[in-house]
Design an enzyme around this catalytic site. Sequence first.
Site, mmCIF file in Angstrom:
data_model
loop_
_atom_site.group_PDB
_atom_site.id
_atom_site.type_symbol
_atom_site.label_atom_id
_atom_site.label_comp_id
_atom_site.label_asym_id
_atom_site.label_seq_id
_atom_site.Cartn_x
_atom_site.Cartn_y
_atom_site.Cartn_z
ATOM 1 N N GLU A 188 1.837 -8.277 12.118
ATOM 2 C CA GLU A 188 2.536 -8.297 13.402
ATOM 3 C C GLU A 188 1.913 -7.313 14.384
ATOM 4 O O GLU A 188 1.376 -6.272 13.989
ATOM 5 C CB GLU A 188 4.008 -7.920 13.215
ATOM 6 C CG GLU A 188 4.797 -8.901 12.400
ATOM 7 C CD GLU A 188 6.248 -8.474 12.216
ATOM 8 O OE1 GLU A 188 7.026 -9.277 11.697
ATOM 9 O OE2 GLU A 188 6.590 -7.328 12.586
ATOM 10 N N CYS B 152 10.025 -3.897 12.916
ATOM 11 C CA CYS B 152 8.894 -4.011 12.004
ATOM 12 C C CYS B 152 9.163 -5.020 10.889
ATOM 13 O O CYS B 152 10.103 -4.861 10.115
ATOM 14 C CB CYS B 152 8.593 -2.633 11.414
ATOM 15 S SG CYS B 152 7.261 -2.636 10.219
#
Length: 533
Positions: free
Chosen positions: A195, A482
Amino acid sequence: AHINNPSTQQLNVLFERMNAAVQSYHSAHHLWSLATLMVFMVATMTMPTTTRMMAVAWTRPITPALRRVQRQGPTAKLWMSTTIRDKSAPRSTSLSSSSTVSSGMLNLHTIPLSELETIIVSWGHPKFRAKQVHHWVHSQGVTDVSKMNNIPKALQQQLLEHATAGHLTLECEQVSEKDGTIKRAYKCNDGALIESVLMGPYQDGRYTACISSQAGCAQGCVFCATGQMGFKRQLTPDEIFEQVSKFRSELAFQEKQQQREEKKRTNGKKPHAVESSKQQKQHGKSKRLSNIVFMGMGEPLANYRNVVKAIRRIQSELGIGYRRITVSTVGIVPNIYKLANDLPQVKLAVSLHCATDEERSALLPANSRYGGLEQLMESLRYYIDTVGRRVTLEWALIEGENDTPETAHALGKLIQKWLPSKGKINNMVHVNVIPLNPTGGYSGAKPSNRQRVRDFCDILQDKYGVSCTPRVRRGIDIDAGCGQLTTKVLQKEKSEEIVSKKKHFDDDEEMLSNVRKNADEEDTTSAPLQWTI
């Protein structure tokens, strides 16, 4: 082969690139050519004994593949791994993508200018063409080779055949309607998901990229979506660098577009008052990536060597200063000491979250693994004394768990004990508090409300002289936390796989049913079977 008395660094770079090329090519002929060249260089170069031993060590991993080529010919399977693993990092069975060459294609986002110059000259073009291509990608934000209008058609065609604009494939993207935060999930060459987040512009015009250093994470923080999914593998320096390069390139392209539209609007005339770059940032006209934070997936200090390599390239090649780069860690104590000596200008942030060993080990299992709070605070004191820079302590506020006045007092006393201030105000420690971003794997926990956040900060500031600011939660309307977007993508892939398997099962059942039906019809019409013994 023309280098005489090469340095260890030159050989490291050389053999690392060649090993990467060996990994990426799927042709036995390519492998044989590269391997022969490597063995020739080791045999003919003038070098000290220790350097020769290092060079031989580099060539050793390809020996099994060479034997397979000799036995099986061009159809030999060339799977192998020449990745040197960090001893402090968890083991992984996945192959990492190569640094410059992957699947036989040059990565225009990550290839160093010197290497691009070498390749373009070998294609028969002037050396300055490499700078032109590099400028298009990194300063103009143009990655479509056909739109590089000062590049000859012949070179454009060669780049189209042999180069690609990045090896990270965009799997999913979310854009916040509230603050414009962009969250992306990329798929690496081996299928691993990572990511990246782009935040901004802030009030001062900053754009900040939050990037990943690992696919997954081995630290097991119970409130973190990445920690809940486990560790996959380390990211290479190029995979880390490419995340930054993509955002920087896209912002540069948007800025150039904005300038063209402004020029068109004013008919090419210069305005009477030319704004400074600072004023442009404040007015949101500047679209330059100015800050990098290693707060994405993974523990940066558990992938220390690759992260350090990527940071040095970000500074030297993209022009983002060390002081604008922040490395966040859960507390890998040995590598905090190393970071203080290797990259003293880089900022350090520590995910603390608890003020006692018992509470912190329950929330962050890595706490007990690296000696607890005592060892961690000692390393932070060494960092401050060595570097002379402020350390940021990160604190995710969980309602009823670590947001009480008692916890605030415990944190204040911990800081006073280990990181004392010379005056009334402690200028070497800053606490960043942010309400928890809930994840599915950490059910029942709630983020603290505004009043509890305010009270927590007031105690630290008023009673202990520790600066403390509530951090603005960005991308709260999307999966900006996250690992959250990756978790969603993995869940989607899993559900699609289940649906696909069910469809195949239904098709098989239908086929089996038809076979049984046909067999029954044949049994009623055909004569009895005659058995012969």
